[in-house]
Write a protein that holds these residues in place. Structure first.
Motif, PDB file in Angstrom:
ATOM      1  N   ASP C 102       0.790  -1.234   0.000  1.00 31.69           N
ATOM      2  CA  ASP C 102       0.000   0.000   0.000  1.00 31.69           C
ATOM      3  C   ASP C 102       0.823   1.285   0.000  1.00 31.69           C
ATOM      4  O   ASP C 102       0.265   2.364  -0.187  1.00 31.69           O
ATOM      5  CB  ASP C 102      -0.975   0.011   1.191  1.00 31.69           C
ATOM      6  CG  ASP C 102      -0.273   0.002   2.535  1.00 31.69           C
ATOM      7  OD1 ASP C 102       0.964   0.102   2.559  1.00 31.69           O
ATOM      8  OD2 ASP C 102      -0.971  -0.126   3.560  1.00 31.69           O
ATOM      9  N   HIS C 103       2.133   1.205   0.205  1.00 31.63           N
ATOM     10  CA  HIS C 103       2.899   2.444   0.434  1.00 31.63           C
ATOM     11  C   HIS C 103       2.892   3.376  -0.780  1.00 31.63           C
ATOM     12  O   HIS C 103       2.729   4.583  -0.636  1.00 31.63           O
ATOM     13  CB  HIS C 103       4.321   2.132   0.899  1.00 31.63           C
ATOM     14  CG  HIS C 103       5.093   1.240  -0.005  1.00 31.63           C
ATOM     15  ND1 HIS C 103       4.845  -0.098  -0.113  1.00 31.63           N
ATOM     16  CD2 HIS C 103       6.105   1.494  -0.862  1.00 31.63           C
ATOM     17  CE1 HIS C 103       5.688  -0.632  -0.986  1.00 31.63           C
ATOM     18  NE2 HIS C 103       6.455   0.315  -1.459  1.00 31.63           N
ATOM     19  N   ILE C 220      21.404   0.095  -2.447  1.00 31.63           N
ATOM     20  CA  ILE C 220      20.253  -0.421  -3.197  1.00 31.63           C
ATOM     21  C   ILE C 220      19.559   0.744  -3.907  1.00 31.63           C
ATOM     22  O   ILE C 220      19.830   1.905  -3.603  1.00 31.63           O
ATOM     23  CB  ILE C 220      19.228  -1.150  -2.300  1.00 31.63           C
ATOM     24  CG1 ILE C 220      18.762  -0.232  -1.160  1.00 31.63           C
ATOM     25  CG2 ILE C 220      19.801  -2.460  -1.780  1.00 31.63           C
ATOM     26  CD1 ILE C 220      17.547  -0.759  -0.421  1.00 31.63           C
ATOM     27  N   LYS C 251      14.659  -8.162   5.033  1.00 31.66           N
ATOM     28  CA  LYS C 251      13.501  -7.427   5.571  1.00 31.66           C
ATOM     29  C   LYS C 251      13.802  -5.922   5.682  1.00 31.66           C
ATOM     30  O   LYS C 251      12.966  -5.084   5.359  1.00 31.66           O
ATOM     31  CB  LYS C 251      13.162  -7.995   6.949  1.00 31.66           C
ATOM     32  CG  LYS C 251      11.776  -7.652   7.469  1.00 31.66           C
ATOM     33  CD  LYS C 251      11.572  -8.315   8.833  1.00 31.66           C
ATOM     34  CE  LYS C 251      10.600  -7.488   9.672  1.00 31.66           C
ATOM     35  NZ  LYS C 251      10.590  -7.953  11.075  1.00 31.66           N
ATOM     36  N   ASN C 252      14.987  -5.597   6.134  1.00 32.84           N
ATOM     37  CA  ASN C 252      15.379  -4.186   6.208  1.00 32.84           C
ATOM     38  C   ASN C 252      15.501  -3.561   4.825  1.00 32.84           C
ATOM     39  O   ASN C 252      15.126  -2.410   4.624  1.00 32.84           O
ATOM     40  CB  ASN C 252      16.734  -4.040   6.916  1.00 32.84           C
ATOM     41  CG  ASN C 252      16.600  -4.085   8.410  1.00 32.84           C
ATOM     42  OD1 ASN C 252      15.497  -3.945   8.939  1.00 32.84           O
ATOM     43  ND2 ASN C 252      17.704  -4.302   9.100  1.00 32.84           N
ATOM     44  N   ALA C 255      12.184  -2.610   3.695  1.00 32.61           N
ATOM     45  CA  ALA C 255      11.691  -1.397   4.378  1.00 32.61           C
ATOM     46  C   ALA C 255      12.382  -0.144   3.833  1.00 32.61           C
ATOM     47  O   ALA C 255      11.736   0.861   3.535  1.00 32.61           O
ATOM     48  CB  ALA C 255      11.903  -1.518   5.891  1.00 32.61           C
ATOM     49  N   ARG C 258      11.078   0.743   0.412  1.00 32.84           N
ATOM     50  CA  ARG C 258       9.760   1.382   0.317  1.00 32.84           C
ATOM     51  C   ARG C 258       9.894   2.887   0.162  1.00 32.84           C
ATOM     52  O   ARG C 258       9.181   3.496  -0.637  1.00 32.84           O
ATOM     53  CB  ARG C 258       8.918   1.053   1.558  1.00 32.84           C
ATOM     54  CG  ARG C 258       8.215  -0.278   1.489  1.00 32.84           C
ATOM     55  CD  ARG C 258       7.080  -0.363   2.520  1.00 32.84           C
ATOM     56  NE  ARG C 258       7.580  -0.304   3.879  1.00 32.84           N
ATOM     57  CZ  ARG C 258       7.796  -1.374   4.649  1.00 32.84           C
ATOM     58  NH1 ARG C 258       7.562  -2.595   4.196  1.00 32.84           N
ATOM     59  NH2 ARG C 258       8.236  -1.245   5.863  1.00 32.84           N
ATOM     60  N   ASP C 259      10.795   3.486   0.942  1.00 32.75           N
ATOM     61  CA  ASP C 259      10.984   4.938   0.828  1.00 32.75           C
ATOM     62  C   ASP C 259      11.495   5.325  -0.552  1.00 32.75           C
ATOM     63  O   ASP C 259      11.045   6.312  -1.142  1.00 32.75           O
ATOM     64  CB  ASP C 259      11.972   5.430   1.897  1.00 32.75           C
ATOM     65  CG  ASP C 259      11.332   5.514   3.260  1.00 32.75           C
ATOM     66  OD1 ASP C 259      10.104   5.698   3.312  1.00 32.75           O
ATOM     67  OD2 ASP C 259      12.042   5.388   4.257  1.00 32.75           O
ATOM     68  N   LYS C 262       8.631   5.011  -3.205  1.00 32.99           N
ATOM     69  CA  LYS C 262       7.691   6.133  -3.153  1.00 32.99           C
ATOM     70  C   LYS C 262       8.280   7.379  -3.788  1.00 32.99           C
ATOM     71  O   LYS C 262       7.644   8.017  -4.633  1.00 32.99           O
ATOM     72  CB  LYS C 262       7.320   6.435  -1.687  1.00 32.99           C
ATOM     73  CG  LYS C 262       6.403   5.425  -1.071  1.00 32.99           C
ATOM     74  CD  LYS C 262       5.878   5.886   0.287  1.00 32.99           C
ATOM     75  CE  LYS C 262       6.953   5.859   1.343  1.00 32.99           C
ATOM     76  NZ  LYS C 262       6.410   6.069   2.708  1.00 32.99           N
TER      77      LYS C 262
END
Lengths: 288, 288, 288, 288
Positions: C102-103, C220, C251-252, C255, C258-259, C262
């Motif tokens: 959803d981000h 990344i 997992k990190n 996360a 995601r930033d 966006k």
């Protein structure tokens, strides 16, 4: 960083720098069958202060959580430590203060829902009513508390009542456009996190994007810091910047800045919630 | 950016913002068979000032280089332009001022040798003798001119003599640790480029890395600007930053800063040599 | 960038590089009393192609909007231009395709509400039902269209029907985890914007964060590009990166990513909506 | 980072992850009166491997440097450690391999002279003669060893002779444009540091800036890694990137890239010299 589904203890300490601290602390943890997951240390050469953060798995630790503090007490005394123990199982109880801008509020709430942070957001307090709608969407209690020169002391008292009632232990000023009194701040030392929309110490005070535009800088920034009695002078936790040019109007700077503000505030809040910040004087040691 | 082996003209102008400037300027160039290689413009909404930089190929341009200015004069007058024409064939004559640090000096010389910049470095002027060795390696005349309180005016006079004799048109202060007098500066308006080792306007003045360390910032910076009568207040040309942490000593900040200083100063010098900077007030329009 | 409350025309063109184009285009605009607000150009030396974007104020322009194209036609033909005229008054009609994350969806919607972009978000199409809730909050029609191997052609036909009915002119794949058929893509050339969660061309295809983790990279990235028939090979619009270390788990990385996703997707969408992108071959000219 | 003028020991180890390692190692150091200056650790969850780097002051350490290894041996055996002890007093003996570009060579030499690194640069080996001049300026022996298909094995043998005679323990490929044979590489495992001029794994192999230009990426990069038998596949030590646009020609990318290459190679070399890198598989743990 450690997986989030094991129970973990986090020990944070600072003390005069001397020999043997790392050995004694890690020996304590190992003796009682704790598995050290992360250990970081720092020595400040100016003040000869030692800082340490150590995190360990409690799964097979033989001291029950409630008795770890007293078991560690003798070591803490021996080295004259300023210290505390935290547990990953405890969720922070957060209050968010807002005014008229919603971007940081949305960001804090959405990331918490996504599991990026693990706070219990107990309430949103706004000196305008505008953010009520957002709090409602996510079912968070909203308090509209208008602040004027004449009612400021009274409002702060009411706010403190709410914070106490909700057992709040971290306050995030998500572009809250009011200055908190020294008295208010003294209730929550190093527990109030602010986002200032400039690269501090440049452009302290009001309208930093306007100041940046006037000065003709080529980079703008945002700064997250703990709130102290001195405006914009508290210990800095995180900063970030973005390149701009002569083509950027103040309006553009504000838009660019919103992204910085969100990223920097979130980063600071996350570091705080994970017990990774040790403030000292007006600086911070950040074990990230 | 345009290839460096064709002869090119560069027109830089600013004037009150009005309709038709782009059309008239580009029409002028096209009429005389010039091929526009790059054209950039900017309107400052506050002062309603228009800025333009246009670069064209002179290969088939029918006005000889020496007569372009007078041919363009009527257009310039019509729009009340502040303007100048530059030619890619003309090499800047550069003087580099230094004190005790060699990193910026090396960087400027090596990049110029690599063809990244195209200046004619005429001399190095040092208030210490230490940089003589480097100037010697690269066969650049070195003047050791010690500055004290009592001889400052006299030394500046001698420096101005050298600069005039060498027909210098750009002075680069490569970590020159002396403040130039207003009189000196007035001889080279927007022709003296300084590197300040902080993210201006933060940490103006002496020992900015120490100031940054004391304040506990998480990012340090460097700023290149034109020198004006106000210390560290001149129009900013370029800035850059680097992340730091509590683990960085002042010594580390200084080392990290050296890389920033080199990159930022080089960038500013390159923009200046390519006639890409239009200063106005204490700001710059940079057409990069 | 230009203020958003004046009516503006934007002319985008590419053609064989030759003399006189800038002059003729700007003369055309000025002749009919248009005030040029921004003008940018580029020459590609490999293909000798000229690109231009010019934006002007229509307030006193003497040709009515509906007749500008035919008035400009002769110039376009003379230079064999590939061109189009856009108007700032026209709002893009956007469809957002989503799967389970959803981000990016939240980010696109919130920024549009804040006025950072000016699209009319007509619908959200999801191959899972999970994002229905978010679409509902913001009163945007949601279509849940599950895709399987056997029904893919049929679903794409239904999707095309919706897009046609809604007169969609830009499709944003906000972490949509389905590959669109060549036929589907051919209906919206350079109108479908994807976000790929790696620094392309590194880590093409599935699970790029896992690939990055396995390779042990120290940075990344995320890449936004137009969708073409070749997976992850379309023209790149925007990219950004973040530093990581050995301490970051997959997992990190997700996360942190995601930033990036966006920021990069928003940037690409904004550039597209403001008509700042000229694709050519598998590259883009971006006039930002 | 620790001050450079005290004698320090650095212990680097990896072993199966189990309880008690930090305690036992730090207890060992403390017992013999060592003051821990820095201690970092990491657990790799995939392979359940534990990594540690600990640095301590030898000033009052009661075991003489030459006997520390044997004193520590029992602990190393108990935990099945892969380990080594280094001393800050030992200077690395470095060979630099070059071809035709001088920017990395200058950078390595100048930073070493400035004290940013502390290597003993014993020789420069070039497959072209061009860099002789630079080696001469700084009084470093230069070997011109031309490599062809037919003489490659022979030249590598001669190079190995020089390296052995000079007791070289770190080889820096400063834009050396030859591929080293597996045999050569096997003599210096994790001791040969290369700079590749792309953001690996993107653009492996020849002419990466041309590849980047063709693909139309918006960011370029540089990667420093240990050399292994697989070209450009060795463990990555450091990476950095820079933004580019459609306006950048291949020539510009090369110029921009030079800055990245210098910064990234220097960073990798510095980390190596300070014993901050633990390679495992094709990845690295970097304790910076």
């Amino acid at each position: 960083m450690a997986d989030s589904d094991t129970q973990r203890a986090i020990l944070l300490l600072s003390c005069p720098d001397t020999r043997g601290i790392v050995a004694e602390v890690s020996y304590f943890i190992t003796t009682y069958n704790g598995n050290i997951l992360d250990s970081q240390q720092h020595s400040d050469p100016d003040t000869r202060t030692f800082f340490m953060r150590v995190e360990w798995d409690l799964a097979e630790f033989t001291i029950p959580a409630g008795k770890i503090a007293s078991a560690f007490e003798p070591i803490a005394e021996k080295y004259a430590m300023d210290w505390r123990i935290e547990f990953s199982s405890r969720q922070h109880r957060m209050a968010i203060f807002v005014s008229q801008y919603d971007h940081c509020l949305y960001d804090l709430i959405l990331r918490n829902r996504e599991g990026e942070t693990h706070a219990d957001i107990r309430c949103v307090i706004g000196n305008h009513g505008k953010m009520q709608e957002i709090a409602d969407i996510f079912d968070i209690p909203f308090y509209h508390m208008k602040v004027t020169k004449s009612n400021k002391a009274e409002v702060e008292k009411q706010q403190l009542d709410i914070l106490e009632k909700e057992q709040i232990d971290v306050i995030v000023l998500a572009r809250y456009m009011q200055i908190l009194s020294d008295d208010f701040v003294s209730h929550y030392p190093n527990q109030i996190i602010n986002i200032h929309h400039s690269f501090l110490p440049a452009f302290i005070g009001a309208k930093p994007y306007h100041q940046a535009y006037q000065r003709g800088v080529k980079i703008i920034g945002a700064t997250s810091h703990y709130v102290t009695a001195d405006l914009d002078e508290g210990p800095i936790i995180a900063q970030d910047v973005a390149r701009i040019s002569h083509r950027d109007s103040v309006k553009n700077l504000v838009a660019r800045g919103r992204d910085l503000e969100k990223l920097v505030l979130t980063r600071a809040v996350k570091l705080h919630l994970e017990h990774r910040i040790l403030p000292y004087g007006n600086k911070t040691v950040v074990f990230d």
